[in-house]
Design an enzyme around this catalytic site. Structure first.
Site, PDB file in Angstrom:
ATOM      1  N   ASN A 155       0.832  -1.217   0.000  1.00 29.95           N
ATOM      2  CA  ASN A 155       0.000   0.000   0.000  1.00 29.95           C
ATOM      3  C   ASN A 155       0.860   1.258   0.000  1.00 29.95           C
ATOM      4  O   ASN A 155       0.556   2.236  -0.676  1.00 29.95           O
ATOM      5  CB  ASN A 155      -0.910   0.024   1.235  1.00 29.95           C
ATOM      6  CG  ASN A 155      -1.964  -1.040   1.158  1.00 29.95           C
ATOM      7  OD1 ASN A 155      -2.850  -0.985   0.314  1.00 29.95           O
ATOM      8  ND2 ASN A 155      -1.870  -2.036   2.021  1.00 29.95           N
ATOM      9  N   LYS A 156       1.938   1.213   0.790  1.00 30.04           N
ATOM     10  CA  LYS A 156       2.856   2.367   0.798  1.00 30.04           C
ATOM     11  C   LYS A 156       3.453   2.571  -0.592  1.00 30.04           C
ATOM     12  O   LYS A 156       3.569   3.693  -1.072  1.00 30.04           O
ATOM     13  CB  LYS A 156       4.009   2.107   1.771  1.00 30.04           C
ATOM     14  CG  LYS A 156       3.688   2.246   3.227  1.00 30.04           C
ATOM     15  CD  LYS A 156       5.006   2.110   3.996  1.00 30.04           C
ATOM     16  CE  LYS A 156       4.815   2.127   5.477  1.00 30.04           C
ATOM     17  NZ  LYS A 156       6.089   1.942   6.193  1.00 30.04           N
ATOM     18  N   ASP A 183       9.140   5.017   7.758  1.00 25.21           N
ATOM     19  CA  ASP A 183       8.567   4.481   8.990  1.00 25.21           C
ATOM     20  C   ASP A 183       7.495   5.444   9.455  1.00 25.21           C
ATOM     21  O   ASP A 183       7.681   6.668   9.413  1.00 25.21           O
ATOM     22  CB  ASP A 183       9.608   4.256  10.085  1.00 25.21           C
ATOM     23  CG  ASP A 183       9.077   3.261  11.121  1.00 25.21           C
ATOM     24  OD1 ASP A 183       8.797   2.109  10.749  1.00 25.21           O
ATOM     25  OD2 ASP A 183       8.904   3.641  12.301  1.00 25.21           O
ATOM     26  N   TYR A 234      -4.408   2.041   9.953  1.00 26.75           N
ATOM     27  CA  TYR A 234      -5.335   2.771  10.829  1.00 26.75           C
ATOM     28  C   TYR A 234      -6.248   3.742  10.058  1.00 26.75           C
ATOM     29  O   TYR A 234      -6.974   4.518  10.683  1.00 26.75           O
ATOM     30  CB  TYR A 234      -4.543   3.574  11.864  1.00 26.75           C
ATOM     31  CG  TYR A 234      -3.793   2.748  12.888  1.00 26.75           C
ATOM     32  CD1 TYR A 234      -4.374   2.421  14.107  1.00 26.75           C
ATOM     33  CD2 TYR A 234      -2.494   2.302  12.648  1.00 26.75           C
ATOM     34  CE1 TYR A 234      -3.684   1.673  15.060  1.00 26.75           C
ATOM     35  CE2 TYR A 234      -1.791   1.551  13.592  1.00 26.75           C
ATOM     36  CZ  TYR A 234      -2.400   1.246  14.791  1.00 26.75           C
ATOM     37  OH  TYR A 234      -1.718   0.508  15.729  1.00 26.75           O
ATOM     38  N   ASP A 235      -6.195   3.737   8.728  1.00 25.10           N
ATOM     39  CA  ASP A 235      -6.967   4.705   7.939  1.00 25.10           C
ATOM     40  C   ASP A 235      -8.457   4.767   8.306  1.00 25.10           C
ATOM     41  O   ASP A 235      -9.035   5.857   8.342  1.00 25.10           O
ATOM     42  CB  ASP A 235      -6.817   4.433   6.435  1.00 25.10           C
ATOM     43  CG  ASP A 235      -5.500   4.976   5.884  1.00 25.10           C
ATOM     44  OD1 ASP A 235      -4.850   5.774   6.581  1.00 25.10           O
ATOM     45  OD2 ASP A 235      -5.135   4.586   4.762  1.00 25.10           O
ATOM     46  N   HIS A 256       0.435  12.599   5.751  1.00 32.24           N
ATOM     47  CA  HIS A 256       1.773  12.550   6.339  1.00 32.24           C
ATOM     48  C   HIS A 256       2.802  12.037   5.328  1.00 32.24           C
ATOM     49  O   HIS A 256       3.852  12.612   5.133  1.00 32.24           O
ATOM     50  CB  HIS A 256       1.724  11.622   7.568  1.00 32.24           C
ATOM     51  CG  HIS A 256       0.997  10.320   7.303  1.00 32.24           C
ATOM     52  ND1 HIS A 256      -0.310  10.279   6.868  1.00 32.24           N
ATOM     53  CD2 HIS A 256       1.404   9.042   7.338  1.00 32.24           C
ATOM     54  CE1 HIS A 256      -0.674   9.021   6.678  1.00 32.24           C
ATOM     55  NE2 HIS A 256       0.354   8.253   6.953  1.00 32.24           N
ATOM     56  N   ARG A 257       2.461  10.908   4.670  1.00 29.63           N
ATOM     57  CA  ARG A 257       3.427  10.297   3.736  1.00 29.63           C
ATOM     58  C   ARG A 257       3.678  11.217   2.541  1.00 29.63           C
ATOM     59  O   ARG A 257       4.808  11.389   2.103  1.00 29.63           O
ATOM     60  CB  ARG A 257       2.895   8.931   3.267  1.00 29.63           C
ATOM     61  CG  ARG A 257       3.806   8.215   2.266  1.00 29.63           C
ATOM     62  CD  ARG A 257       3.522   6.720   2.169  1.00 29.63           C
ATOM     63  NE  ARG A 257       3.709   6.074   3.444  1.00 29.63           N
ATOM     64  CZ  ARG A 257       2.695   5.714   4.268  1.00 29.63           C
ATOM     65  NH1 ARG A 257       1.431   5.883   3.908  1.00 29.63           N
ATOM     66  NH2 ARG A 257       2.965   5.178   5.447  1.00 29.63           N
TER      67      ARG A 257
HETATM   68  P1  ITT Z   1       7.379  -1.438   6.102  1.00 32.23           P
HETATM   69  O1  ITT Z   1       7.685  -2.718   5.419  1.00 32.23           O
HETATM   70  O2  ITT Z   1       7.553  -0.243   5.214  1.00 32.23           O
HETATM   71  O3  ITT Z   1       8.088  -1.271   7.420  1.00 32.23           O
HETATM   72  P2  ITT Z   1       4.949  -1.539   7.736  1.00 32.23           P
HETATM   73  O4  ITT Z   1       3.545  -1.876   7.364  1.00 32.23           O
HETATM   74  O5  ITT Z   1       5.655  -2.362   8.779  1.00 32.23           O
HETATM   75  O6  ITT Z   1       5.772  -1.490   6.382  1.00 32.23           O
HETATM   76  P3  ITT Z   1       5.252   0.863   9.412  1.00 32.23           P
HETATM   77  O7  ITT Z   1       6.079   0.144  10.414  1.00 32.23           O
HETATM   78  O8  ITT Z   1       5.780   2.160   8.918  1.00 32.23           O
HETATM   79  O9  ITT Z   1       4.961  -0.022   8.123  1.00 32.23           O
HETATM   80  O10 ITT Z   1       3.784   1.128   9.926  1.00 32.23           O
HETATM   81  C1  ITT Z   1       3.416   1.070  11.268  1.00 32.23           C
HETATM   82  C2  ITT Z   1       1.944   0.832  11.369  1.00 32.23           C
HETATM   83  O11 ITT Z   1       1.240   1.996  10.941  1.00 32.23           O
HETATM   84  C3  ITT Z   1       1.392  -0.328  10.551  1.00 32.23           C
HETATM   85  O12 ITT Z   1       0.397  -0.952  11.332  1.00 32.23           O
HETATM   86  C4  ITT Z   1       0.773   0.329   9.343  1.00 32.23           C
HETATM   87  O13 ITT Z   1      -0.341  -0.419   8.855  1.00 32.23           O
HETATM   88  C5  ITT Z   1       0.321   1.669   9.913  1.00 32.23           C
HETATM   89  N1  ITT Z   1       0.396   2.716   8.880  1.00 32.23           N
HETATM   90  C6  ITT Z   1       1.491   3.140   8.230  1.00 32.23           C
HETATM   91  N2  ITT Z   1       1.178   4.098   7.335  1.00 32.23           N
HETATM   92  C7  ITT Z   1      -0.166   4.269   7.422  1.00 32.23           C
HETATM   93  C8  ITT Z   1      -1.107   5.077   6.759  1.00 32.23           C
HETATM   94  O14 ITT Z   1      -0.743   5.912   5.789  1.00 32.23           O
HETATM   95  N3  ITT Z   1      -2.404   4.979   7.096  1.00 32.23           N
HETATM   96  C9  ITT Z   1      -2.793   4.143   8.071  1.00 32.23           C
HETATM   97  N4  ITT Z   1      -1.983   3.331   8.742  1.00 32.23           N
HETATM   98  C10 ITT Z   1      -0.673   3.378   8.434  1.00 32.23           C
END
Ligand code: ITT
Length: 193
Positions: free
Chosen positions: A11-12, A68, A150-151, A176-177
């Site tokens: 998704n990112k 992150d 958390y969207d 934020h992103r």
């Molecule tokens: P990586 O492989 O990039 O580390 P990840 O899913 O582990 O992916 P993070 O540690 O950055 O990513 O995310 C921490 C938490 O925050 C995780 O539960 C994500 O689903 C949530 N999160 C990250 N970006 C978000 C967004 O834009 N909207 C909602 N939730 C988000």
């Protein structure tokens, strides 16, 4: 310019690809045949982002960036923050994380929260960081089925809808992103001139 995006979160990747100009081409970790989870056990979002990018850089010696992200709730002293991914336990999923947060905020009037993204870029062996923050509130229940994480419970400031009720482009206008990515893009454009 070619960059690796060190993430296992598709998704990112989708959100960021949608923001990039044609001069910047990104590939994910699959293109390196890297299918592991990079450990995320530091005590800050900044340090986790740096670790993820540096981990891939030291293994492959390539230009790479990592994202992150954490959701920080004021009345919970910044929880879940750096623990956002595993808030409800090591083997939890986004639904369990959201349920735990909704429970913790029952009867709380102050529901202010913010998403914070830190992007760490290792370019030509040097580390750079870019931050993006969006303020909002935590909803009483989940709404919408777009986005991820958390969207469904995050209502950005000035909106009545959750992030999960917005289209990818609408989220990217304010998230934020996208704030962090726009700083990354500006920096790279300067390097290219
Ligand atoms: P990586 O492989 O990039 O580390 P990840 O899913 O582990 O992916 P993070 O540690 O950055 O990513 O995310 C921490 C938490 O925050 C995780 O539960 C994500 O689903 C949530 N999160 C990250 N970006 C978000 C967004 O834009 N909207 C909602 N939730 C988000």
């Amino acid at each position: 310019m070619n960059l690796i995006f060190a993430t296992s979160n598709s998704n990112k990747l989708k959100e960021i690809k949608n923001l990039l100009p044609k001069e910047i081409c990104i590939n994910d970790l699959n293109s390196l045949n890297f299918f592991e989870e990079i450990p995320e056990n530091k005590n800050s979002i900044e340090k986790n982002a740096e670790f993820k990018a540096s981990f891939i850089h030291s293994k492959y010696n390539i230009n790479v960036f990592a994202d992150d992200t954490g959701l920080e709730v004021g009345v919970l002293n910044g929880e879940p923050g750096v623990y956002s991914a595993r808030y409800a336990g090591e083997d939890c999923d986004s639904n369990k994380n959201m349920e735990k947060l909704i429970k913790k905020l029952i009867n709380k009037k102050n529901r202010k929260a913010r998403f914070k993204t830190v992007i760490a870029l290792v370019l030509n062996n040097k580390l750079h960081q870019f931050e993006g923050i969006v303020n909002g509130t935590i909803a009483h229940s989940k709404k919408g089925d777009k986005g991820f994480g958390y969207d469904p419970i995050f209502i950005p400031e000035g909106y009545k809808k959750s992030f999960a009720e917005l289209s990818l482009n609408e989220k990217n206008e304010i998230s934020h992103r996208s704030i962090a990515v726009k700083k990354l893009i500006n920096f790279i454009k300067i390097q290219l001139t």
